[in-house]
Motif scaffolding. Structure first.
Motif, mmCIF file in Angstrom:
data_model
loop_
_atom_site.group_PDB
_atom_site.id
_atom_site.type_symbol
_atom_site.label_atom_id
_atom_site.label_comp_id
_atom_site.label_asym_id
_atom_site.label_seq_id
_atom_site.Cartn_x
_atom_site.Cartn_y
_atom_site.Cartn_z
ATOM 1 N N SER A 1 9.576 -7.329 -13.202
ATOM 2 C CA SER A 1 10.851 -7.177 -12.492
ATOM 3 C C SER A 1 10.718 -6.923 -11.001
ATOM 4 C CB SER A 1 11.651 -6.038 -13.118
ATOM 5 O OG SER A 1 10.967 -4.808 -12.938
ATOM 6 N N GLY A 2 9.591 -6.412 -10.570
ATOM 7 C CA GLY A 2 9.437 -6.061 -9.163
ATOM 8 C C GLY A 2 10.135 -4.747 -8.851
ATOM 9 N N PRO A 3 10.063 -4.308 -7.618
ATOM 10 C CA PRO A 3 10.679 -3.042 -7.230
ATOM 11 C C PRO A 3 12.199 -3.107 -7.336
ATOM 12 C CG PRO A 3 9.324 -3.934 -5.454
ATOM 13 C CD PRO A 3 9.355 -4.944 -6.534
ATOM 14 N N PRO A 4 12.837 -1.979 -7.612
ATOM 15 C CA PRO A 4 14.296 -1.978 -7.677
ATOM 16 C C PRO A 4 14.929 -2.244 -6.318
ATOM 17 C CG PRO A 4 13.418 0.228 -8.115
ATOM 18 C CD PRO A 4 12.257 -0.682 -7.873
ATOM 19 N N ALA A 5 16.125 -2.779 -6.349
ATOM 20 C CA ALA A 5 16.898 -3.030 -5.136
ATOM 21 C C ALA A 5 18.187 -2.237 -5.226
ATOM 22 C CB ALA A 5 17.194 -4.515 -4.976
ATOM 23 N N GLU A 6 18.783 -2.001 -4.100
ATOM 24 C CA GLU A 6 20.016 -1.216 -4.073
ATOM 25 C C GLU A 6 21.013 -1.958 -3.201
ATOM 26 O OE1 GLU A 6 20.350 3.381 -4.024
ATOM 27 O OE2 GLU A 6 19.846 2.707 -2.013
ATOM 28 N N SER A 7 22.232 -2.116 -3.704
ATOM 29 C CA SER A 7 23.294 -2.750 -2.936
ATOM 30 C C SER A 7 24.305 -1.670 -2.575
ATOM 31 C CB SER A 7 23.982 -3.840 -3.759
ATOM 32 O OG SER A 7 23.066 -4.845 -4.084
ATOM 33 N N VAL A 8 24.170 -1.150 -1.380
ATOM 34 C CA VAL A 8 25.062 -0.085 -0.935
ATOM 35 C C VAL A 8 26.199 -0.711 -0.148
ATOM 36 C CG1 VAL A 8 25.219 2.004 0.454
ATOM 37 C CG2 VAL A 8 23.141 1.531 -0.842
ATOM 38 N N LEU B 1 0.811 -1.218 0.000
ATOM 39 C CA LEU B 1 0.000 0.000 0.000
ATOM 40 C C LEU B 1 0.844 1.268 0.000
ATOM 41 C CD1 LEU B 1 -2.879 -0.993 2.451
ATOM 42 C CD2 LEU B 1 -2.967 -0.820 -0.051
ATOM 43 N N TYR B 2 2.166 1.126 -0.045
ATOM 44 C CA TYR B 2 3.080 2.277 -0.103
ATOM 45 C C TYR B 2 3.519 2.402 -1.559
ATOM 46 C CZ TYR B 2 2.842 1.987 4.910
ATOM 47 O OH TYR B 2 2.372 1.970 6.205
ATOM 48 N N LEU B 3 2.884 3.312 -2.290
ATOM 49 C CA LEU B 3 2.966 3.293 -3.749
ATOM 50 C C LEU B 3 4.341 3.592 -4.331
ATOM 51 C CD1 LEU B 3 -0.489 4.691 -4.877
ATOM 52 C CD2 LEU B 3 0.212 2.347 -4.393
ATOM 53 N N THR B 4 5.175 4.365 -3.664
ATOM 54 C CA THR B 4 6.500 4.609 -4.237
ATOM 55 C C THR B 4 7.378 3.363 -4.166
ATOM 56 O OG1 THR B 4 7.469 5.481 -2.194
ATOM 57 C CG2 THR B 4 6.456 7.093 -3.703
ATOM 58 N N TYR B 5 6.991 2.396 -3.366
ATOM 59 C CA TYR B 5 7.752 1.146 -3.286
ATOM 60 C C TYR B 5 7.789 0.442 -4.645
ATOM 61 C CZ TYR B 5 9.221 -3.511 -1.906
ATOM 62 O OH TYR B 5 9.897 -4.695 -1.811
ATOM 63 N N TYR B 6 6.707 0.546 -5.415
ATOM 64 C CA TYR B 6 6.656 -0.125 -6.719
ATOM 65 C C TYR B 6 7.720 0.410 -7.672
ATOM 66 C CZ TYR B 6 2.315 -2.225 -5.211
ATOM 67 O OH TYR B 6 1.377 -2.948 -4.521
ATOM 68 N N THR B 7 7.917 1.703 -7.668
ATOM 69 C CA THR B 7 8.881 2.300 -8.603
ATOM 70 C C THR B 7 10.261 2.501 -8.003
ATOM 71 O OG1 THR B 7 8.043 4.486 -7.981
ATOM 72 C CG2 THR B 7 7.139 3.490 -9.983
ATOM 73 N N GLY C 1 11.355 0.883 -4.805
ATOM 74 C CA GLY C 1 11.823 -0.173 -3.913
ATOM 75 C C GLY C 1 12.339 0.407 -2.609
ATOM 76 N N ASP C 2 13.257 -0.305 -1.986
ATOM 77 C CA ASP C 2 13.896 0.194 -0.763
ATOM 78 C C ASP C 2 15.240 0.809 -1.133
ATOM 79 O OD1 ASP C 2 11.968 -0.403 1.151
ATOM 80 O OD2 ASP C 2 12.580 -2.501 1.219
ATOM 81 N N THR C 3 15.187 1.897 -1.872
ATOM 82 C CA THR C 3 16.394 2.570 -2.323
ATOM 83 C C THR C 3 16.411 4.006 -1.800
ATOM 84 O OG1 THR C 3 15.393 3.429 -4.365
ATOM 85 C CG2 THR C 3 16.364 1.206 -4.472
ATOM 86 N N ARG C 4 17.546 4.661 -1.982
ATOM 87 C CA ARG C 4 17.641 6.075 -1.590
ATOM 88 C C ARG C 4 16.674 6.920 -2.401
ATOM 89 N NH1 ARG C 4 24.031 6.238 -1.855
ATOM 90 N NH2 ARG C 4 23.498 4.629 -3.334
ATOM 91 N N ARG C 5 16.419 6.494 -3.640
ATOM 92 C CA ARG C 5 15.499 7.237 -4.498
ATOM 93 C C ARG C 5 14.111 7.314 -3.861
ATOM 94 N NH1 ARG C 5 15.195 4.581 -9.939
ATOM 95 N NH2 ARG C 5 13.414 3.488 -9.084
#
Length: 183
Positions: free
Chosen positions: A172-179, A67-73, A75-79
């Protein structure tokens, strides 16, 4: 059809089904009929405990039913943090201050859409995410699919570009980030 009423009712129906949810349900039934008849009937059939368990299993444990809509575009990224800050800025510009929820939480966005002229544009910007959410809930057989379907029905249809975005997100699902991870 009163669009603001539909958005406001949907905001309440998509909130966690606690005591406030059940207390408001008769008002929503009266005010928003026939738009949410199916959902309300199914919610009452499930009852408080089973609907709450379904809510948690659906929205808290499934990535494609967020239900958190920015998660779709984002993901759990800095963006995503930047997207959330922009949303907060838009709410502030309209005189809104959020207290307890993130600004991309769909019930918050729906209330904003119901009460502020700029709110519906905000929902339209997240139309691909709403489409993906509706599809995922429909595949799951969730009663919440009809609520999202009603929201989508009052917004303009997906454009070709939005349809492509929704398809890409579905694949593809939401983007991921490897920091800080080196490969």
């Amino acid at each position: 059809m009163n669009r603001a009423l539909v958005l406001q009712a949907a905001a309440h129906l998509l909130a966690y089904p606690d005591e406030r949810f059940w207390a408001r349900l008769p008002l929503i039934r009266e005010a928003a009929l026939p738009y949410f008849t199916d959902f309300i009937g199914r919610a009452e059939e499930l009852g408080a405990g089973e609907l709450a368990a379904h809510y948690v299993e659906t929205f808290d444990l499934r990535r494609r039913c967020c239900l958190y809509l920015t998660y779709y575009t984002d993901g759990d990224t800095r963006r995503r943090g930047e997207s959330l800050a922009r949303l907060k800025g838009r709410y502030r510009a309209a005189g809104w201050e959020l207290c307890d929820e993130l600004p991309d939480y769909l019930p918050v966005m729906l209330e904003f859409g119901a009460l502020d002229a700029s709110g519906e544009a905000l929902l339209r910007e997240h139309r691909p995410a709403l489409d993906l959410l509706e599809r995922s809930l429909t595949e799951l057989g969730s009663p919440y699919a009809s609520v999202i379907g009603r929201i989508c029905a009052i917004l303009p249809p997906l454009t070709a570009a939005e349809r492509r975005t929704a398809e890409t997100l579905a694949m593809s699902g939401p983007p991921a980030e490897s920091v800080g991870v080196y490969g």
